[in-house]
Design a protein around this motif. Structure first.
Motif, mmCIF file in Angstrom:
data_model
loop_
_atom_site.group_PDB
_atom_site.id
_atom_site.type_symbol
_atom_site.label_atom_id
_atom_site.label_comp_id
_atom_site.label_asym_id
_atom_site.label_seq_id
_atom_site.Cartn_x
_atom_site.Cartn_y
_atom_site.Cartn_z
ATOM 1 N N LEU A 17 0.711 -1.149 0.135
ATOM 2 C CA LEU A 17 0.024 0.054 -0.135
ATOM 3 C C LEU A 17 0.757 1.307 0.083
ATOM 4 N N PHE A 18 1.995 1.197 0.776
ATOM 5 C CA PHE A 18 2.947 2.381 0.655
ATOM 6 C C PHE A 18 3.189 2.545 -0.749
ATOM 7 N N GLY A 19 3.677 1.676 -1.155
ATOM 8 C CA GLY A 19 4.053 1.936 -2.770
ATOM 9 C C GLY A 19 3.118 2.154 -3.417
ATOM 10 N N LEU A 20 1.995 1.653 -3.499
ATOM 11 C CA LEU A 20 1.092 2.035 -4.451
ATOM 12 C C LEU A 20 0.466 3.651 -4.226
ATOM 13 N N SER A 21 0.184 3.786 -2.890
ATOM 14 C CA SER A 21 -0.297 5.152 -2.666
ATOM 15 C C SER A 21 0.803 6.248 -3.235
ATOM 16 N N MET A 22 1.966 5.925 -2.868
ATOM 17 C CA MET A 22 3.126 6.793 -3.129
ATOM 18 C C MET A 22 2.732 7.126 -4.878
ATOM 19 N N ASP A 23 2.452 6.179 -5.558
ATOM 20 C CA ASP A 23 2.301 6.032 -6.807
ATOM 21 C C ASP A 23 1.474 7.124 -7.413
ATOM 22 N N TYR A 24 0.399 7.198 -6.775
ATOM 23 C CA TYR A 24 -0.717 8.442 -6.996
ATOM 24 C C TYR A 24 -0.164 9.700 -6.560
ATOM 25 N N HIS A 25 0.490 9.495 -5.514
ATOM 26 C CA HIS A 25 0.762 10.910 -4.744
ATOM 27 C C HIS A 25 1.768 11.518 -5.541
ATOM 28 N N VAL A 26 2.877 10.829 -6.112
ATOM 29 C CA VAL A 26 3.671 11.569 -7.101
ATOM 30 C C VAL A 26 3.189 12.215 -8.348
ATOM 31 N N PHE A 27 2.224 11.453 -8.840
ATOM 32 C CA PHE A 27 1.851 11.803 -10.122
ATOM 33 C C PHE A 27 0.873 13.110 -10.025
ATOM 34 N N VAL A 28 0.286 13.143 -8.715
ATOM 35 C CA VAL A 28 -0.900 14.379 -8.424
ATOM 36 C C VAL A 28 0.067 15.317 -8.051
ATOM 37 N N VAL A 29 1.170 15.311 -7.254
ATOM 38 C CA VAL A 29 1.962 16.433 -6.627
ATOM 39 C C VAL A 29 2.710 16.897 -7.761
ATOM 40 N N SER A 30 3.359 16.092 -8.661
ATOM 41 C CA SER A 30 4.251 16.564 -9.741
ATOM 42 C C SER A 30 3.334 17.386 -10.624
ATOM 43 N N ARG A 31 2.021 17.289 -10.964
ATOM 44 C CA ARG A 31 1.233 18.131 -11.683
ATOM 45 C C ARG A 31 0.711 19.382 -10.896
ATOM 46 N N ILE A 32 0.587 19.217 -9.866
ATOM 47 C CA ILE A 32 0.481 20.800 -8.775
ATOM 48 C C ILE A 32 2.011 21.371 -8.919
ATOM 49 N N ARG A 33 2.782 20.908 -8.777
ATOM 50 C CA ARG A 33 4.218 21.582 -9.036
ATOM 51 C C ARG A 33 4.562 22.367 -10.266
ATOM 52 N N GLU A 34 4.181 21.359 -11.260
ATOM 53 C CA GLU A 34 4.399 21.766 -12.541
ATOM 54 C C GLU A 34 3.638 23.148 -12.664
ATOM 55 N N ALA A 35 2.167 23.213 -12.399
ATOM 56 C CA ALA A 35 1.498 24.466 -12.634
ATOM 57 C C ALA A 35 2.188 25.435 -11.657
ATOM 58 N N ARG A 36 2.452 25.179 -10.503
ATOM 59 C CA ARG A 36 3.039 26.120 -9.585
ATOM 60 C C ARG A 36 4.063 26.767 -10.354
ATOM 61 N N ALA A 66 -2.547 26.314 -8.513
ATOM 62 C CA ALA A 66 -1.962 24.901 -8.944
ATOM 63 C C ALA A 66 -2.557 23.842 -8.210
ATOM 64 N N ILE A 67 -2.991 23.875 -7.200
ATOM 65 C CA ILE A 67 -3.793 22.842 -6.468
ATOM 66 C C ILE A 67 -5.008 22.399 -7.519
ATOM 67 N N ARG A 68 -5.879 23.422 -7.582
ATOM 68 C CA ARG A 68 -7.057 23.289 -8.357
ATOM 69 C C ARG A 68 -6.694 22.534 -9.610
ATOM 70 N N HIS A 69 -5.577 23.247 -10.318
ATOM 71 C CA HIS A 69 -5.409 22.666 -11.649
ATOM 72 C C HIS A 69 -4.928 21.258 -11.530
ATOM 73 N N GLY A 70 -3.910 20.792 -10.566
ATOM 74 C CA GLY A 70 -3.283 19.718 -10.658
ATOM 75 C C GLY A 70 -4.402 18.544 -9.996
ATOM 76 N N ILE A 71 -5.199 18.890 -9.288
ATOM 77 C CA ILE A 71 -6.153 18.003 -8.672
ATOM 78 C C ILE A 71 -7.295 17.494 -9.868
ATOM 79 N N THR A 72 -7.794 18.558 -10.358
ATOM 80 C CA THR A 72 -8.742 18.336 -11.295
ATOM 81 C C THR A 72 -8.304 17.672 -12.577
ATOM 82 N N THR A 73 -7.085 18.031 -13.097
ATOM 83 C CA THR A 73 -6.479 17.263 -14.407
ATOM 84 C C THR A 73 -6.062 15.923 -14.233
ATOM 85 N N THR A 74 -5.580 15.575 -12.994
ATOM 86 C CA THR A 74 -5.036 14.298 -12.355
ATOM 87 C C THR A 74 -6.384 13.357 -12.163
#
Length: 740
Positions: free
Chosen positions: A603-622, A631-639
């Motif tokens: 679970l730790f591995g699979l949870s980090m899977d999603y977390h990295v994808f979502v936070v990467s998108r937030i950071r990219e927008a920021r 950035a949070i709004r854009h990152g969450i809704t697009t992922t």
């Protein structure tokens, strides 16, 4: 890597296919070496098996026994009618030609204290490893005697018959799960993409990654032995991450093309953004799986290494052959469109309308959202404080409806501890010496006198090998807690004052109860180092990948909340029985001992899977200049769409395991499905944006004393991304602490 693969697409695709074929061929030639009993369970059980292996005594035939019992009335074992039935049993099993060394209970005194039950003992001919495959005619012969004598119980139990039932249940369960997983995943992908070709790509990537890893694992098994369980877990994880990574990449490439970019630019952007997220999340999953190597348990080490390898192969395929295939297919990736499924998200920048509405409420009241979501997860996790782990008994694992389980229970009632004795393996230079014989006799007497065994204690001497084997029925029988208490008395009180007094003598105590107890103890010892390793390295990876102390800390906390909630659900359902009837788990009362540690790592591995994808998108927008809130709004809704699709697939596949017959598989399926569902909805959709909104600019905080850390971030802005629609966005700025 993505750019090179897109430019040299035929080379990339051909190289991948060649790699898969070569891995399979080499693996087939090498052959897989599986774990032995001595490797599977450490501790005294493993020591006992090792002594027997080295002496060549573990090749002894598989023993079986048949209980003949007067079900009621005044019939006794010594009555002529009873003796006649026993004679029929002996003749029936001998008539199969599969047995040897048949012992009449009247010759060896295998008659119960009340005189109403006897045991007919015999051995299976041939290799004990293949005995389960050959025991069926014997079982049918015994059943034939039972059918003719309804007034008596005639039941069989033994090493071969019980192993056959277990193998049949385990094999059919995993076969059903494996056959169901692919169609379920493909069906959900068809709904997600609305096109057959796009839906097939993730499944094909996942399956080729699994096939290649199967060959590689066979080669590696010559150094680290594998198992069927490791192979099945490898398929489960390989399918999950393979589909996830392909979804991440494919959705981003689609989104960029819909935003107006040409195919090559869309691929470059997908490679620099989703491709990077795949690499970071893949390394994080591999690190989490590496935690299994710290357990010291053969099966866990095999599972850990196999899953690390399949994740690495899937990750490599996602950033090489996938861009090549997308470049080759171009617009043909939309072939095979499902007529009644419209393309979702077109014209919205890939954003999910549903999640946009939910997120709007979360960001308007982040304190309330964080309190409600966090409080709910803590409430779910609280029952896990009283989590009770145990190695499930036959009746708990398979239910009491199977004939072999009923036979085990009935034999134990008539001959307490008889079907499952402790095995004391005495190793000495001369096991026939007076000193050793006296110590063995003293041990046998003390075991009964101390209440650890009801007796009798059987002794087998192997003078040539320097080994004596004592079979000690344990007081408590099928009651695991009492049987383990009896075993502790043998090890801690009886042995030191008897066998322990002889210099140069070793006497590890094995048997199935010892295996269960030693395994549980080893798992308990492994928890702190495994937890510490996984959490510490995941934290370090997040810190280096996002260059933010805040994101690293919140990542760990949110994932621990997700795992804790999954533990709580397992405790509520399988231990306390709330809703157990829905999954066929009534009366289990415990969580299988290996599951909590296994679930934590997976679970730790699979949870980090999603977390990295979502936070990467937030950071990219920021980094493009949006405010943190934007950035949070854009990152969450697009992922949200891709995370939801990936999560639905995983929940559906894991839920299949919740329908299987074995309780350990049910618990694994329910735990994994519940955790992934919580993670993809409550954690990623509510708690993560609420917490990040409350933290604001502090999300990007990196103390000056950590600025020396290597910069593993990637400047997505350098790849001409599609414009992000936000009228109020400030001019592009660098997030504080990113350290450019």
């Amino acid at each position: 890597m993505g750019g090179w693969s897109a430019r040299h697409r035929w080379t990339a695709v051909g190289s991948w296919l060649l790699f898969v074929v070569l891995a399979l061929v080499i693996g087939s030639m090498a052959g897989r070496i599986d774990l032995t009993d001595r490797e599977e369970v450490p501790g005294e059980f493993g020591q006992a098996v090792a002594i027997l292996d080295d002496a060549g005594l573990n090749d002894e035939p598989a023993g079986e026994m048949v209980l003949v019992q007067a079900a009621g009335g005044s019939l006794q074992a010594t009555d002529p009618a009873f003796r006649a039935v026993v004679g029929e049993v002996v003749a029936a099993v001998e008539g199969t030609g599969q047995v040897a060394s048949v012992q009449s209970p009247y010759d060896v005194g295998a008659i119960s204290e009340d005189g109403r039950s006897v045991l007919v003992r015999f051995d299976m001919r041939g290799d004990p490893q293949t005995a389960p495959d050959r025991v069926e005619p014997v079982v049918e012969a015994v059943s034939g005697v039972q059918d003719k004598h309804k007034d008596l119980k005639v039941e069989q139990f033994g090493a071969a018959s019980s192993e056959k039932v277990f193998n049949d249940a385990f094999g059919s369960d995993f076969q059903r799960a494996e056959y169901s997983a692919l169609p379920v995943a493909l069906g959900i992908l068809l709904i997600a993409f609305g096109a057959l070709v796009a839906a097939l790509l993730p499944v094909l990537l996942a399956m080729t990654a699994f096939l290649a890893t199967t060959g590689l694992v066979a080669v590696v098994s010559h150094a680290v032995h594998m198992s069927d369980t490791a192979n099945s877990v490898m398929l489960l994880v390989g399918l999950a991450v393979g589909v996830d990574y392909c979804l991440f990449y494919l959705r981003r490439e689609r989104e960029e093309r819909e935003a107006g970019h040409d195919a090559q630019t869309a691929l470059r952007i997908a490679a620099a953004t989703s491709g990077r997220a795949v690499l970071v999340s893949g390394v994080t999953v591999i690190v989490a799986m590496a935690g299994m190597l710290f357990t010291g348990i053969g099966d866990f080490k095999a599972m850990g290494l196999a899953t690390m390898m399949v994740v690495a192969v899937a990750m490599f395929g996602s950033v090489t052959v996938l861009p090549a295939l997308l470049s080759l297919l171009g617009e043909r990736v939309e072939k095979g469109r499902i007529p009644f499924l419209r393309r979702r998200g077109k014209g919205t920048g890939g954003e999910s309308r549903v999640w946009r509405a939910i997120l709007g409420a979360v960001l308007r009241r982040p304190v309330v959202a964080a309190a409600v979501a966090g409080g709910a997860l803590v409430a779910l996790a609280v029952p896990a404080v009283g989590l009770n782990t145990a190695n499930l008994t036959l009746s708990q694992e398979l239910g009491d409806g199977l004939p072999v389980v009923r036979a085990y229970e009935d034999i134990n009632k008539a001959f307490p501890g008889g079907p499952d004795p402790a095995q004391v393996v005495v190793k000495a230079s001369d096991v026939t010496s007076p000193e050793v014989r006296q110590a063995i006799d003293a041990f046998s007497r003390a075991a009964v006198a101390e209440g650890a065994s009801p007796g009798p204690v059987e002794t087998e001497l192997h003078e040539k090998e320097g080994v004596a084997v004592l079979k000690v029925p344990l007081t408590g029988g099928t009651d695991e807690e009492k049987a383990e208490a009896s075993l502790k008395v043998l090890r801690d009180e009886v042995r030191p004052g008897t066998l322990g007094e002889v210099a140069g003598l070793t006497a590890p105590i094995g048997g199935s109860t010892a295996a269960s107890m030693d395994f549980t103890d080893k798992i308990g010892d492994a928890v702190p180092p495994v937890f510490a390793f996984v959490v510490a390295f995941a934290f370090l990876l997040m810190l280096l990948s996002f260059r933010s102390l805040t994101i690293a800390v919140t990542s760990i906390v949110l994932n621990l909340l997700s795992v804790g909630a999954a533990y709580g659900i397992l405790t509520i359902v399988f231990q306390h029985g709330w809703g157990a009837g829905l999954v066929g788990a009534e009366g289990v009362g415990a969580i299988v001992a290996w599951l909590p540690l296994f679930l934590f790592v997976i679970l730790f591995g699979l949870s980090m899977d999603y977390h990295v994808f979502v936070v990467s998108r937030i950071r990219e927008a920021r980094m493009r200049g949006l405010t943190t809130q934007g950035a949070i709004r854009h990152g969450i809704t697009t992922t949200a769409g891709v995370v939801t699709s990936a999560a639905v697939i995983m929940v559906a596949v894991f839920a299949i395991f919740g329908t299987l017959s074995m309780q350990s598989m049910k618990q694994m399926g329910v735990g994994l499905a519940a955790a992934v569902l919580i993670d993809a909805t409550v954690i990623r959709g509510v708690l993560l944006p609420a917490v990040m909104s409350l933290l604001g600019e502090r999300n990007w905080y990196l103390p000056k004393w950590l600025c020396w850390l290597p910069d593993m971030t990637h400047d997505e802005a350098a790849v001409a991304p599609a414009p992000v629609p936000q009228a109020t966005a400030p001019a592009p700025v660098e997030p504080s602490g990113v350290g450019r």
